[in-house]
Design an enzyme around this catalytic site. Structure first.
Site, PDB file in Angstrom:
ATOM      1  N   TYR A  27     -17.982 126.839   4.573  1.00  0.00           N
ATOM      2  CA  TYR A  27     -18.118 127.174   3.522  1.00  0.00           C
ATOM      3  C   TYR A  27     -16.445 128.141   2.846  1.00  0.00           C
ATOM      4  CZ  TYR A  27     -18.570 130.258  -1.047  1.00  0.00           C
ATOM      5  OH  TYR A  27     -18.414 130.552  -1.997  1.00  0.00           O
ATOM      6  N   THR A  42     -24.900 137.949  -7.157  1.00  0.00           N
ATOM      7  CA  THR A  42     -26.045 136.863  -7.893  1.00  0.00           C
ATOM      8  C   THR A  42     -26.966 136.344  -6.963  1.00  0.00           C
ATOM      9  OG1 THR A  42     -24.706 135.090  -6.934  1.00  0.00           O
ATOM     10  CG2 THR A  42     -23.859 136.115  -9.519  1.00  0.00           C
TER      11      THR A  42
HETATM   12  P1  NDP Z   1     -26.037 131.537  -7.633  1.00  0.00           P
HETATM   13  O1  NDP Z   1     -27.328 131.085  -6.057  1.00  0.00           O
HETATM   14  O2  NDP Z   1     -27.338 132.253  -8.043  1.00  0.00           O
HETATM   15  O3  NDP Z   1     -25.800 130.026  -8.245  1.00  0.00           O
HETATM   16  C1  NDP Z   1     -25.902 128.735  -8.106  1.00  0.00           C
HETATM   17  C2  NDP Z   1     -25.934 127.794  -9.388  1.00  0.00           C
HETATM   18  O4  NDP Z   1     -25.538 126.450  -8.096  1.00  0.00           O
HETATM   19  C3  NDP Z   1     -27.561 127.832  -9.821  1.00  0.00           C
HETATM   20  O5  NDP Z   1     -27.286 127.539 -11.312  1.00  0.00           O
HETATM   21  C4  NDP Z   1     -27.925 126.041  -8.417  1.00  0.00           C
HETATM   22  O6  NDP Z   1     -28.964 125.574 -10.226  1.00  0.00           O
HETATM   23  C5  NDP Z   1     -26.912 125.381  -8.731  1.00  0.00           C
HETATM   24  N1  NDP Z   1     -26.537 124.849  -7.491  1.00  0.00           N
HETATM   25  C6  NDP Z   1     -26.451 124.494  -6.589  1.00  0.00           C
HETATM   26  N2  NDP Z   1     -27.151 123.550  -6.104  1.00  0.00           N
HETATM   27  C7  NDP Z   1     -26.520 122.097  -7.100  1.00  0.00           C
HETATM   28  C8  NDP Z   1     -26.798 121.203  -7.072  1.00  0.00           C
HETATM   29  N3  NDP Z   1     -26.625 120.375  -5.702  1.00  0.00           N
HETATM   30  N4  NDP Z   1     -26.930 120.398  -8.202  1.00  0.00           N
HETATM   31  C9  NDP Z   1     -26.565 121.314  -9.076  1.00  0.00           C
HETATM   32  N5  NDP Z   1     -25.890 122.278  -9.106  1.00  0.00           N
HETATM   33  C10 NDP Z   1     -26.658 122.625  -7.904  1.00  0.00           C
HETATM   34  O7  NDP Z   1     -24.742 131.465  -7.454  1.00  0.00           O
HETATM   35  P2  NDP Z   1     -23.728 131.474  -8.079  1.00  0.00           P
HETATM   36  O8  NDP Z   1     -23.499 132.334  -9.610  1.00  0.00           O
HETATM   37  O9  NDP Z   1     -22.565 133.338  -7.936  1.00  0.00           O
HETATM   38  O10 NDP Z   1     -22.538 130.865  -7.287  1.00  0.00           O
HETATM   39  C11 NDP Z   1     -21.584 130.245  -8.436  1.00  0.00           C
HETATM   40  C12 NDP Z   1     -20.620 128.960  -7.575  1.00  0.00           C
HETATM   41  O11 NDP Z   1     -19.833 130.907  -7.457  1.00  0.00           O
HETATM   42  C13 NDP Z   1     -20.571 128.626  -6.298  1.00  0.00           C
HETATM   43  O12 NDP Z   1     -19.377 127.336  -6.590  1.00  0.00           O
HETATM   44  C14 NDP Z   1     -20.227 130.223  -5.741  1.00  0.00           C
HETATM   45  O13 NDP Z   1     -19.690 129.126  -4.283  1.00  0.00           O
HETATM   46  C15 NDP Z   1     -18.791 130.331  -6.620  1.00  0.00           C
HETATM   47  N6  NDP Z   1     -18.752 131.796  -5.618  1.00  0.00           N
HETATM   48  C16 NDP Z   1     -19.236 132.900  -5.714  1.00  0.00           C
HETATM   49  C17 NDP Z   1     -18.973 134.126  -5.295  1.00  0.00           C
HETATM   50  C18 NDP Z   1     -20.101 135.195  -4.925  1.00  0.00           C
HETATM   51  O14 NDP Z   1     -19.865 136.145  -4.597  1.00  0.00           O
HETATM   52  N7  NDP Z   1     -21.736 134.938  -5.387  1.00  0.00           N
HETATM   53  C19 NDP Z   1     -17.887 134.669  -4.993  1.00  0.00           C
HETATM   54  C20 NDP Z   1     -16.794 133.126  -5.153  1.00  0.00           C
HETATM   55  C21 NDP Z   1     -17.552 132.048  -5.070  1.00  0.00           C
HETATM   56  P3  NDP Z   1     -30.171 124.961  -9.380  1.00  0.00           P
HETATM   57  O15 NDP Z   1     -30.678 126.003  -7.795  1.00  0.00           O
HETATM   58  O16 NDP Z   1     -31.080 125.368 -10.353  1.00  0.00           O
HETATM   59  O17 NDP Z   1     -29.437 123.586  -8.996  1.00  0.00           O
HETATM   60  C1  8X3 Z   2     -18.385 133.922  -2.143  1.00  0.00           C
HETATM   61  C2  8X3 Z   2     -17.497 134.607  -1.527  1.00  0.00           C
HETATM   62  O1  8X3 Z   2     -16.712 136.675   0.343  1.00  0.00           O
HETATM   63  O2  8X3 Z   2     -18.757 135.193   0.387  1.00  0.00           O
HETATM   64  O3  8X3 Z   2     -17.245 132.435  -2.196  1.00  0.00           O
HETATM   65  O4  8X3 Z   2     -16.880 133.519   0.844  1.00  0.00           O
HETATM   66  S1  8X3 Z   2     -17.438 135.230  -0.254  1.00  0.00           S
END
Ligand code: NDP
Ligand code: 8X3
Length: 257
Positions: free
Chosen positions: A157, A192
């Protein structure tokens, strides 16, 4: 500050978390939204809400960003009203598992690499040429603190998010001489569905990730993204790292209980 009124914003991963929060803040500012994810029902519910609250015009794309030909077809067949995308938010992404690399699961690795790196690349490759030819546009990639600091068992990741960071930098370099902007927004812990997805639906384990601390909300991240895309056109925010006050690094958090 520039206005987002009537700008066309494509948000991937809009069915949950940060993507949904982005949709809401952009809708409130009068943008027209293309919302993409696999779960169409969720997108439809969000579109109904935005339509009711802000009279937002919304176009839905049921899309798996890992499927290159589906991404190509989704972008190339957008109705003319929707085809001139002004802002691309490459947000779709996920983590799967938290295992030692030498014990890792191949399917988990492939899902993360295909979504977080290749999916982001496909969207970028099919959307950015139009931005260049129209002489306007902004790409926002959602990276992570994990792209700056590798943590134990985060291996693949973290690797995907380090790749996002490098890709954002490369895209910025390659777009030099055009007005198209590139920003990487790199959050720490955001509550989230992220951890539920990481632990394949183990909600108890997911909850423990945020236990005893105050994580970022998806709205906190959307707020920063909104700031980045509303700067004067000559300003490029390259990278923003944002963390909860209760987090000092990828591994150092303050739990009160
Ligand atoms: P969620 O799981 O709440 O949302 C993830 C979203 O990505 C969903 O809407 C899902 O939609 C979509 N998704 C996943 N796989 C696919 C796919 N193959 N095609 C299309 N859509 C896809 O997580 P977050 O909102 O937290 O994540 C959003 C971004 O933020 C990610 O890139 C994550 O790595 C990043 N992030 C998150 C952090 C955290 O701590 N939460 C911290 C740092 C970065 P669906 O399943 O309907 O396709
Ligand atoms: C999501 C945050 O710290 O789990 O990118 O990698 S962490």
């Amino acid at each position: 500050m520039i206005s987002l009124q009537n700008q066309i914003v494509l948000i991937t991963g809009a069915s949950s978390g940060i993507g949904t929060a982005c949709a809401k803040i952009f809708a409130g500012a009068g943008a027209k939204l293309i919302l993409a994810a696999r779960r169409l029902e969720r997108l439809q519910q969000l579109a109904d809400l935005l339509n009711k609250e802000f009279a937002t015009e919304v176009h839905l794309l049921q899309l798996d960003v890992r499927d290159r030909s589906a991404v190509e077809s989704a972008i190339s067949t957008l109705p003319p009203f929707w085809s001139n995308i002004d802002i691309l938010i490459n947000n779709a992404g996920l983590s799967r598992g938290l295992d030692k690399l030498h014990e890792g699961n191949f399917e988990n690795w492939e899902e993360m690499i295909d979504t977080n790196i290749k999916g982001l690349l496909y969207l970028t490759r099919y959307v950015v040429p139009g931005m260049v030819s129209r002489d306007r546009g902004h790409v926002v990639n959602i990276g992570s603190i994990a792209g700056h600091q590798t943590y134990p068992n985060g291996n693949v990741y973290c690797g995907t998010k380090a790749a996002v960071r490098a890709i954002s930098e490369g895209l910025k370099q390659d777009l030099l001489g055009t007005p198209v902007r590139v920003t990487s927004v790199d959050p720490g812990m955001v509550e989230t569905e992220f951890s539920e997805v990481r632990f394949h639906g183990d909600n108890e384990r997911a909850k423990k990730v945020y236990q005893g601390l105050t994580p970022l909300t998806p709205e906190d991240v959307a707020d920063v993204i909104f700031f980045c895309v509303t700067r004067s056109p000559h300003v490029n925010i390259n990278e923003v790292v944002l963390m909860p006050v209760d987090q000092a690094s990828a591994t150092l958090v303050n739990r009160r209980s």
